[in-house]
Structure formats: C-alpha cells, structure tokens
Design an enzyme around this catalytic site. Structure first.
Site, PDB file in Angstrom:
ATOM      1  N   ALA A   1      34.710  36.821  50.154  1.00 54.77           N
ATOM      2  CA  ALA A   1      34.755  37.939  49.199  1.00 54.77           C
ATOM      3  C   ALA A   1      36.094  38.682  49.261  1.00 54.77           C
ATOM      4  O   ALA A   1      36.656  39.158  48.188  1.00 54.77           O
ATOM      5  CB  ALA A   1      33.935  39.266  49.760  1.00 54.77           C
TER       6      ALA A   1
ATOM      7  N   THR B   1      38.643  40.390  46.061  1.00 55.23           N
ATOM      8  CA  THR B   1      38.619  42.305  46.073  1.00 55.23           C
ATOM      9  C   THR B   1      39.833  42.329  45.180  1.00 55.23           C
ATOM     10  O   THR B   1      39.772  43.663  44.639  1.00 55.23           O
ATOM     11  CB  THR B   1      38.627  42.806  47.377  1.00 55.23           C
ATOM     12  OG1 THR B   1      39.259  42.086  48.339  1.00 55.23           O
ATOM     13  CG2 THR B   1      37.226  42.809  48.080  1.00 55.23           C
TER      14      THR B   1
ATOM     15  N   PHE C   1      30.805  42.636  49.286  1.00 55.15           N
ATOM     16  CA  PHE C   1      29.466  43.071  49.813  1.00 55.15           C
ATOM     17  C   PHE C   1      29.509  43.544  51.296  1.00 55.15           C
ATOM     18  O   PHE C   1      28.684  44.506  51.463  1.00 55.15           O
ATOM     19  CB  PHE C   1      28.637  41.462  50.043  1.00 55.15           C
ATOM     20  CG  PHE C   1      27.982  41.509  48.758  1.00 55.15           C
ATOM     21  CD1 PHE C   1      26.516  41.198  48.701  1.00 55.15           C
ATOM     22  CD2 PHE C   1      28.728  41.392  47.695  1.00 55.15           C
ATOM     23  CE1 PHE C   1      25.919  40.912  47.712  1.00 55.15           C
ATOM     24  CE2 PHE C   1      27.936  41.253  46.212  1.00 55.15           C
ATOM     25  CZ  PHE C   1      26.527  40.987  46.470  1.00 55.15           C
TER      26      PHE C   1
ATOM     27  N   HIS D   1      27.486  29.603  46.858  1.00 59.10           N
ATOM     28  CA  HIS D   1      26.528  30.734  46.572  1.00 59.10           C
ATOM     29  C   HIS D   1      26.317  30.428  44.902  1.00 59.10           C
ATOM     30  O   HIS D   1      25.681  31.416  44.311  1.00 59.10           O
ATOM     31  CB  HIS D   1      26.966  32.064  46.988  1.00 59.10           C
ATOM     32  CG  HIS D   1      26.734  32.361  48.302  1.00 59.10           C
ATOM     33  ND1 HIS D   1      27.707  33.067  49.147  1.00 59.10           N
ATOM     34  CD2 HIS D   1      26.059  31.523  49.375  1.00 59.10           C
ATOM     35  CE1 HIS D   1      27.373  33.027  50.355  1.00 59.10           C
ATOM     36  NE2 HIS D   1      26.557  31.927  50.509  1.00 59.10           N
TER      37      HIS D   1
ATOM     38  N   CYS E   1      16.905  29.069  32.125  1.00 62.04           N
ATOM     39  CA  CYS E   1      15.300  29.628  31.936  1.00 62.04           C
ATOM     40  C   CYS E   1      14.626  29.167  32.939  1.00 62.04           C
ATOM     41  O   CYS E   1      14.495  27.831  33.051  1.00 62.04           O
ATOM     42  CB  CYS E   1      14.747  29.279  30.551  1.00 62.04           C
ATOM     43  SG  CYS E   1      13.045  29.472  30.303  1.00 62.04           S
TER      44      CYS E   1
ATOM     45  N   CYS F   1      11.976  30.481  24.338  1.00 66.86           N
ATOM     46  CA  CYS F   1      10.532  29.921  24.739  1.00 66.86           C
ATOM     47  C   CYS F   1       9.738  31.023  25.498  1.00 66.86           C
ATOM     48  O   CYS F   1       8.722  30.780  25.414  1.00 66.86           O
ATOM     49  CB  CYS F   1      10.689  28.831  25.548  1.00 66.86           C
ATOM     50  SG  CYS F   1      10.775  29.294  27.342  1.00 66.86           S
TER      51      CYS F   1
ATOM     52  N   THR G   1      37.674  36.068  54.666  1.00 66.68           N
ATOM     53  CA  THR G   1      36.234  35.973  54.927  1.00 66.68           C
ATOM     54  C   THR G   1      36.204  36.395  56.610  1.00 66.68           C
ATOM     55  O   THR G   1      37.249  35.897  57.322  1.00 66.68           O
ATOM     56  CB  THR G   1      35.276  34.621  54.741  1.00 66.68           C
ATOM     57  OG1 THR G   1      34.178  34.789  55.365  1.00 66.68           O
ATOM     58  CG2 THR G   1      36.233  33.722  55.325  1.00 66.68           C
ATOM     59  N   SER G   2      35.219  37.216  56.989  1.00 68.54           N
ATOM     60  CA  SER G   2      35.222  37.471  58.523  1.00 68.54           C
ATOM     61  C   SER G   2      34.591  36.428  59.093  1.00 68.54           C
ATOM     62  O   SER G   2      34.369  36.486  60.437  1.00 68.54           O
ATOM     63  CB  SER G   2      34.334  38.980  58.518  1.00 68.54           C
ATOM     64  OG  SER G   2      33.035  38.595  58.106  1.00 68.54           O
TER      65      SER G   2
ATOM     66  N   ASN H   1      42.934  37.104  57.026  1.00 68.11           N
ATOM     67  CA  ASN H   1      41.921  37.929  57.006  1.00 68.11           C
ATOM     68  C   ASN H   1      42.552  39.219  57.535  1.00 68.11           C
ATOM     69  O   ASN H   1      43.013  39.535  58.297  1.00 68.11           O
ATOM     70  CB  ASN H   1      40.480  37.463  57.764  1.00 68.11           C
ATOM     71  CG  ASN H   1      39.450  38.439  57.150  1.00 68.11           C
ATOM     72  OD1 ASN H   1      39.291  38.658  55.943  1.00 68.11           O
ATOM     73  ND2 ASN H   1      38.661  39.056  58.058  1.00 68.11           N
TER      74      ASN H   1
HETATM   75 ZN    ZN Z   1      12.920  28.613  27.973  1.00 64.02          ZN
END
Ligand code: ZN
Length: 238
Positions: free
Chosen positions: A24, A28, A35, A121, A129, A152, A190-191, A213
């Site tokens: 993160a 920043t 976070f 992530h 969808c 849809c 990062t920690s 860091n």
């Molecule tokens: Zn769809």
C-alpha cells in the site's frame, strides 16, 4: 543524499535482474489511502468496518452498501503514478526489471507503463457480470448508481480479491517464479505482516534483498539493506 539511499544505488549499480514487491505504501503518495496504516481506511467512520464491507459475504448480502463504500473509497479517481511507479516502468523498459508484484488494486503500475505486473489482489480496472461473465471497465462502475447491473440483468462484481476469497493461483505462480529468478529483490511500502506477502519473500534466493518501508518489518533482520523511508522519497533519488 543519505547513506542508505546511496547503498541502494550501489546495490543496483552492480547489475542483475530486479523484482519489485510492493504494498500500500507505494500508492499512498499517489493519494490512495493505506488500509492498514494508522490514518488509513480503518480509522475512518463508516457503518461497518472496511474489513467487513470488503468481504465476500458482505458483497453477496449487501451489495448496495458495498458499492456505496467501494465507489467512495476504492476507485480513487484522478490518482496518478508517482516516482516509484515511473522508475519501475522505466527499469522494465530498459530490461533491468523482471516484474512488479503488487498487493495494490489501483492499476497505477500499468498506468505508469509497466507490462508485467502480478496483481495479488487483482484490480479495480476489471469488473465482470456474475451471471454471463461480460466485462466492464472501471468507468462503468464509477458512473453507475446503486448496484451496477449488466445488460443481462446480472450483478457486476469488481475483479478484486475480497476478504474470504482466494488468490489467483496463476498470479501466485508467476510471482513466485520471478522472485526465485531475481538477483535483486526490492520490497517496498509494505509491513510484510499480511498474507501472502511474507510467504512470497521466502522464495527469494539471492543476496540482495532491499526493504524500503517507513516502519519496521519482521524481515528487517533478514534483509541485506533496510531503508526506513517513504518509497517515493527513495525512488525519486535513485
Ligand atoms: Zn451479464
């Protein structure tokens, strides 16, 4: 220039392929909240804690609440790459950097020009969808209201790994492969306290592990070079 940054320059000057592992703290300085930092999202007032909102269960049960928070806090419109993003993209272009492994979901490495980015992530840039699988860009989510729906009728879900969800195995494998091959591993912003970050670092086999860091990390004793500074401050000087 300070001695620790000078040492990082020397380490890089010796050559060898670089892999950068970032958290993160890399974003920043582009105005994206961290976070887990003290003044990060966790300290802000919301009906539910962010950790609850950003979970699979919460998304499935309260998608409207989820999207209220998500649009407000996670889409970070106008965020631009900073010195770290730009330098990493430049190194890749010069053939010095194998890849970036990131815990961030903001897509800023790609925006800076990086090509090989292992997004542990996943990313807010991709959305799909849940019923038919059709893809939607970030702008569609940003401009929609309530719960975004596909043509849809299905609910659109961001392709980010929520709490309770598992990481993409191919991404993990790619990250592990590159970390194993790296001559130089720079870990920044990062920690290293959160899974799977610490585990991935263990795959590094070289002798040039640099940690950048602001605060201490559990890996400070293992690293060959530790710099307790902001990542942007360091990358703007190397
Ligand atoms: Zn769809």
């Amino acid at each position: 220039m300070s001695g620790d940054i000078e040492k990082l320059k020397e380490l890089l000057a010796a050559g060898g392929s670089i892999v950068f592992f970032g958290g993160a703290g890399v974003s920043t300085e582009s105005g994206i909240p961290d976070f887990r930092s003290v003044d990060g999202l966790y300290n802000q007032k919301y009906d539910y804690p962010p950790e609850t909102i950003l979970s699979h269960t919460f998304f499935m049960h309260k998608p409207e609440e989820f999207y209220k928070f998500y649009r407000d806090k996670m889409l970070t419109p106008g965020a631009e790459p900073n010195a770290a993003h730009k330098k990493l993209a430049q190194w890749e272009q010069e053939g010095r950097l194998l890849s970036v492994v990131t815990q961030n979901i903001d897509g800023l490495h790609q925006k800076a020009g990086s090509k090989t980015v292992w997004e542990l992530h996943d990313s807010t840039l991709r959305n799909y969808c849940m019923k038919c699988g059709k893809s939607y860009p970030k702008s569609f989510i940003a401009e929609s209201e309530g719960v975004p729906r596909c043509t849809c009728g299905g609910i659109i879900k961001p392709d980010v790994v929520l709490y309770e969800e598992s990481l993409d195995q191919q991404v993990i494998e790619g990250a592990v492969r590159d970390i194993r091959r790296a001559d130089i591993l720079i870990v920044g912003g990062t920690s290293l306290a959160v899974y799977p970050a610490a585990g991935l670092i263990n795959y590094y086999r070289g002798t040039k592990l640099a940690l950048v860091n602001r605060g201490k990390t559990p890996y400070d004793d293992y690293a060959d070079l530790v710099i307790h500074r902001n990542i942007g401050e360091v990358f703007s000087q190397i």
